[in-house]
Design an enzyme around this catalytic site. Structure first.
Site, mmCIF file in Angstrom:
data_model
loop_
_atom_site.group_PDB
_atom_site.id
_atom_site.type_symbol
_atom_site.label_atom_id
_atom_site.label_comp_id
_atom_site.label_asym_id
_atom_site.label_seq_id
_atom_site.Cartn_x
_atom_site.Cartn_y
_atom_site.Cartn_z
ATOM 1 N N LYS A 1 0.821 -1.205 0.000
ATOM 2 C CA LYS A 1 0.000 0.000 0.000
ATOM 3 C C LYS A 1 0.860 1.263 0.000
ATOM 4 O O LYS A 1 0.437 2.305 -0.491
ATOM 5 C CB LYS A 1 -0.957 -0.005 1.200
ATOM 6 N N HIS B 1 -8.916 6.353 -1.649
ATOM 7 C CA HIS B 1 -8.638 4.911 -1.690
ATOM 8 C C HIS B 1 -7.225 4.602 -1.193
ATOM 9 O O HIS B 1 -7.033 3.744 -0.328
ATOM 10 C CB HIS B 1 -8.822 4.409 -3.119
ATOM 11 N N LYS C 1 -10.859 -3.284 -20.241
ATOM 12 C CA LYS C 1 -10.612 -2.267 -19.228
ATOM 13 C C LYS C 1 -11.832 -2.035 -18.338
ATOM 14 O O LYS C 1 -11.715 -1.907 -17.116
ATOM 15 C CB LYS C 1 -10.202 -0.952 -19.890
ATOM 16 N N ARG D 1 2.960 12.780 -15.047
ATOM 17 C CA ARG D 1 2.449 12.642 -16.421
ATOM 18 C C ARG D 1 1.316 13.616 -16.721
ATOM 19 O O ARG D 1 0.737 13.584 -17.799
ATOM 20 C CB ARG D 1 1.967 11.207 -16.641
ATOM 21 N N ARG E 1 -21.202 3.579 -18.768
ATOM 22 C CA ARG E 1 -22.612 3.404 -19.083
ATOM 23 C C ARG E 1 -23.237 4.623 -19.770
ATOM 24 O O ARG E 1 -23.931 4.502 -20.760
ATOM 25 C CB ARG E 1 -23.401 3.057 -17.833
ATOM 26 N N THR F 1 -13.126 -2.239 -13.338
ATOM 27 C CA THR F 1 -13.963 -1.546 -12.361
ATOM 28 C C THR F 1 -15.078 -2.461 -11.877
ATOM 29 O O THR F 1 -15.417 -2.469 -10.686
ATOM 30 C CB THR F 1 -14.559 -0.262 -12.962
ATOM 31 N N TYR G 1 -2.860 -5.218 -16.203
ATOM 32 C CA TYR G 1 -3.414 -4.320 -17.222
ATOM 33 C C TYR G 1 -2.547 -3.080 -17.370
ATOM 34 O O TYR G 1 -2.241 -2.653 -18.491
ATOM 35 C CB TYR G 1 -4.847 -3.924 -16.847
ATOM 36 N N GLN H 1 -13.641 -4.708 -9.328
ATOM 37 C CA GLN H 1 -13.466 -4.026 -8.046
ATOM 38 C C GLN H 1 -14.792 -3.888 -7.306
ATOM 39 O O GLN H 1 -14.853 -4.054 -6.087
ATOM 40 C CB GLN H 1 -12.829 -2.657 -8.276
#
Length: 268
Positions: free
Chosen positions: A123, A149, A203, A136, A259, A207, A186, A210
């Site tokens: 972590k 998180h 990809k 970046r 979505r 999510t 990934y 998770q």
């Protein structure tokens, strides 16, 4: 028995439940003092606060080699953690539903404690994700969800390695390390250039994976509380509640990212 120097040093720290700290991991690196955690967390939040202002003065960096090396290292580390937890828990015939934290120095129990310590260290290594975003100029990825998180997971893992390093903690840790193998796999592939992009169509499923992880851990923590399991009676309910904001925020991110565009495209 006479007190040792380490015992005196440990007892000099004043924080809640210090006397309940697990004696096996009490003096392990970055576990003993709460000030280590506070300092690292403060440095991370300072990086989040001031890093973008500093990086904005310079051109964004590609960092493909460091990104690939870091992601690959995280794949191997999380794979090692997952395998250690699985094999050691099977050797001990651990229960998935309820496994008390036993203060045992047996080799397999110590393997579980050591694997969770590495999980805690991972972590800290994940703070590099944020540094890469800053260097970046990936400002949109430096979201509240991302910072929340990384910062809270680090603090939460310290609590468990300090007080409950074995027992039922192996279940969510094993699940999370498995998810991170896929996730960092990934990331490693995504920095290899355009030739690998056609293989990264999955990809959006990251999510979703998770979200599935948080749901499983929430249900698992709920059943531990309901059956009055001896493991972590004061921590498990907090851990279960900790999953709720993740479900909400990751769910919101999933809907907005994957979505809503699809619905908009159909209506145009």
């Amino acid at each position: 028995m006479a007190s040792t120097g380490n015992d005196t040093k440990t007892e000099s720290y004043s924080y809640p439940f210090a006397d309940l700290a697990d004696e096996r991991t009490r003096n392990w690196p970055l576990v003993e003092s709460p000030w280590n955690v506070s300092a690292l967390l403060a440095l991370y939040l300072l990086m989040v606060r001031y890093g973008p202002k500093w990086a904005a003065r310079y051109k964004p960096l590609q960092l493909r080699v460091p990104l690939f090396c870091h992601s690959s290292a995280m794949v191997f580390l999380n794979g090692y953690i997952c395998l250690e937890l699985f094999s050691a828990s099977r050797a001990l015939d651990y229960s998935i539903g309820c496994q008390p934290c036993r203060v045992s120095y047996s080799p397999h129990e110590m393997r579980i404690a050591a694997a969770f310590w590495w999980f805690y260290i991972s972590k800290i290594m994940e703070f590099a994700d944020t540094a890469f975003f800053i260097l970046r100029h990936k400002w949109t990825q430096l979201s509240f969800l991302h910072v929340y998180h990384h910062s809270t997971m680090f603090a939460f893992c310290w609590i468990f390695i300090k007080w409950l390093p074995t027992g039922s903690v192996y279940v969510p840790t094993m699940i999370n390390s498995f998810v991170h193998v896929i996730m960092y796999g990934y990331y490693a592939l995504s920095v290899l250039g355009p030739r690998t992009q056609k293989f990264l169509w999955w990809k959006s499923y990251l999510t979703g994976l998770q979200l599935l992880q948080f749901t499983i851990v929430l249900l698992w923590a709920t059943q531990i509380v309901l059956q009055d399991c001896e493991y972590g009676s004061w921590l498990t309910p907090i851990g279960g509640a900790y999953m709720v904001p993740f479900l909400f925020m990751f769910g919101k991110f999933y809907v907005q990212k994957y979505r809503i565009p699809k619905v908009s495209k159909k209506t145009n």
